[in-house]
Structures are given as C-alpha cells and as structure tokens.
Design a protein around this motif. Structure first.
Motif, mmCIF file in Angstrom:
data_model
loop_
_atom_site.group_PDB
_atom_site.id
_atom_site.type_symbol
_atom_site.label_atom_id
_atom_site.label_comp_id
_atom_site.label_asym_id
_atom_site.label_seq_id
_atom_site.Cartn_x
_atom_site.Cartn_y
_atom_site.Cartn_z
ATOM 1 N N GLU A 133 0.781 -1.238 0.000
ATOM 2 C CA GLU A 133 0.000 0.000 0.000
ATOM 3 C C GLU A 133 0.816 1.294 0.000
ATOM 4 O OE1 GLU A 133 -3.986 1.732 2.174
ATOM 5 O OE2 GLU A 133 -2.767 0.295 3.282
ATOM 6 N N ASP A 134 1.639 1.499 0.993
ATOM 7 C CA ASP A 134 2.334 2.790 1.110
ATOM 8 C C ASP A 134 3.219 3.086 -0.094
ATOM 9 O OD1 ASP A 134 1.102 3.273 3.528
ATOM 10 O OD2 ASP A 134 2.800 2.604 4.737
ATOM 11 N N MET A 135 3.992 2.113 -0.515
ATOM 12 C CA MET A 135 4.890 2.310 -1.653
ATOM 13 C C MET A 135 4.093 2.589 -2.935
ATOM 14 S SD MET A 135 8.217 2.126 -2.550
ATOM 15 C CE MET A 135 9.047 0.933 -1.547
ATOM 16 N N TRP A 136 3.041 1.823 -3.165
ATOM 17 C CA TRP A 136 2.242 1.997 -4.375
ATOM 18 C C TRP A 136 1.585 3.362 -4.398
ATOM 19 C CZ3 TRP A 136 -2.224 3.078 -6.803
ATOM 20 C CH2 TRP A 136 -2.402 2.585 -8.100
ATOM 21 N N VAL A 137 1.038 3.780 -3.271
ATOM 22 C CA VAL A 137 0.341 5.068 -3.191
ATOM 23 C C VAL A 137 1.307 6.225 -3.450
ATOM 24 C CG1 VAL A 137 -0.831 6.638 -1.586
ATOM 25 C CG2 VAL A 137 -1.556 4.255 -1.745
ATOM 26 N N VAL A 138 2.474 6.183 -2.830
ATOM 27 C CA VAL A 138 3.449 7.261 -3.013
ATOM 28 C C VAL A 138 3.856 7.379 -4.481
ATOM 29 C CG1 VAL A 138 5.853 7.925 -2.551
ATOM 30 C CG2 VAL A 138 4.342 7.273 -0.664
ATOM 31 N N TRP A 139 4.231 6.265 -5.096
ATOM 32 C CA TRP A 139 4.715 6.338 -6.476
ATOM 33 C C TRP A 139 3.599 6.610 -7.466
ATOM 34 C CZ3 TRP A 139 9.260 7.889 -6.926
ATOM 35 C CH2 TRP A 139 10.220 7.533 -5.988
ATOM 36 N N ASN A 140 2.375 6.214 -7.139
ATOM 37 C CA ASN A 140 1.257 6.610 -7.988
ATOM 38 C C ASN A 140 1.067 8.120 -7.933
ATOM 39 O OD1 ASN A 140 -1.237 6.022 -9.634
ATOM 40 N ND2 ASN A 140 -2.081 7.146 -7.905
ATOM 41 N N GLY A 141 1.213 8.702 -6.760
ATOM 42 C CA GLY A 141 1.117 10.159 -6.646
ATOM 43 C C GLY A 141 2.181 10.864 -7.466
#
Length: 192
Positions: A133-141
């Motif tokens: 979750e955290d990694m995916w959300v950051v890089w999607n942003g």
C-alpha cells in the motif's frame, strides 16, 4: 502545407487528450480510489486491488497509457524543426519518467500482490497489504504529478501552435516569424 499544419495540430491535440486521460486516471487513484480502499479491511483491500490490476489491462486504458507515449513522440517528430519541439520533447521526457516509475515500481508491486493469491487464504493479509500500500500510493502520486506536468507542457505547445496558425499571411513552418515569443531579438536589451 495547410493540411500538414492541421495534421500537426490534430496530432498535438490527440497527444494532449491521451495525456489528460492518463493523468486523470492516476489522479483519481490518488485522491479517491486508494483513500477509499484504505478504509476497508485488509482482505477487501487486497481483493479489490487484485481485481483492479486485472481489469485495468484493457484496450481502452491501453490506448491512453501507451497512446500518450506514441502520440507525444509522433508530435515531437512533427514539430522537430520548430521551437515548439522543446515543449513537446519535455512532455515526452516527463511522461517517459512516469512510465519508468510505472514499470519499475507500480507494476512489480501489482505482480507481488497478485502472487499473494486468494485473499481469503492469505495467512497474514495485514503484512501483504503493508508491503504494497504505502509504496504503491506514493509512487502513484508521483506519476500523477509527472503526467499532469506532461499534460501542461503539451497544452502549452498546442496553444502556441494555434497562435502561430492565426498569424496573418504566415506559414507555421517558421514559428519565429510569427510571434515575438519566438523572436530572440524581442524584448529589452537587458534580457539578452
């Protein structure tokens, strides 16, 4: 010549629309989809993201995802002999970074989530979610911001292209002849 000019404008517009669609997709994930999923249970989160990662691989999404690259590259080729090339090349470069992030970060995370298997059978769904979750959300942003920047660069190129086409009695092939914006001698001597 006029047909070629119209074709270039159409190509820039198509690149702009494709980039707008893809930046909008990443934006919606950043501000609605992922925050909405964050409110759910670990198993529900995993199941929905696994489903999204399967259904998003469709021709409609693919057209904007890869179309942004193809149409922007084609537009860069079409305007390669004009000062507009810098706007379009910058958009292409920025989108290239977004694609690089997608293929080196988001897609591998999606694959790891898929490899976790059926959410009902995962022994520790909280760990699987935390690893994703955290990694995916950051890089999607980050890729949402990059795609929005690329959209803005293409929009600027299209506006300039349109302004050049309205110059009375001038061919767009020589943009410097149409606008003081492109004239290196325009402005005060202090700015040179």
């Amino acid at each position: 010549m006029e047909r070629q000019q119209r074709g270039t404008g159409l190509l820039l517009g198509t690149a702009l629309v494709a980039m707008g669609l893809i930046s909008g997709s990443f934006y919606v994930f950043a501000c609605a989809v992922m925050p909405g999923l964050a409110r759910g249970s670990d198993r529900a989160y995993i199941e929905v993201m696994q489903n999204i990662n399967v259904v998003i691989q469709n021709p409609v999404f693919g057209l904007s995802f890869m179309g942004s690259l193809v149409f922007t590259a084609a537009a860069a080729w079409r305007v390669r002999r004009t000062p507009l090339r810098w706007w379009v090349l910058a958009a292409l470069l920025v989108y290239g970074v977004a694609l690089l992030l997608t293929f080196t970060t988001n897609v591998p995370l999606n694959d790891e989530l898929a490899d976790a298997g059926d959410p009902a059978r995962i022994a520790d769904p909280a760990r699987v979610r935390a690893d994703f979750e955290d990694m995916w959300v950051v890089w999607n942003g980050v890729r949402a911001v990059l795609c929005t920047v690329a959209f803005g660069l293409l929009a600027r190129a299209l506006v300039l292209w349109g302004a050049l086409g309205r110059a009375p009695g001038r061919a767009v092939a020589d943009p410097a002849a149409h606008s003081p914006y492109f004239d290196p001698t325009a402005g005060s001597s202090a700015s040179r």
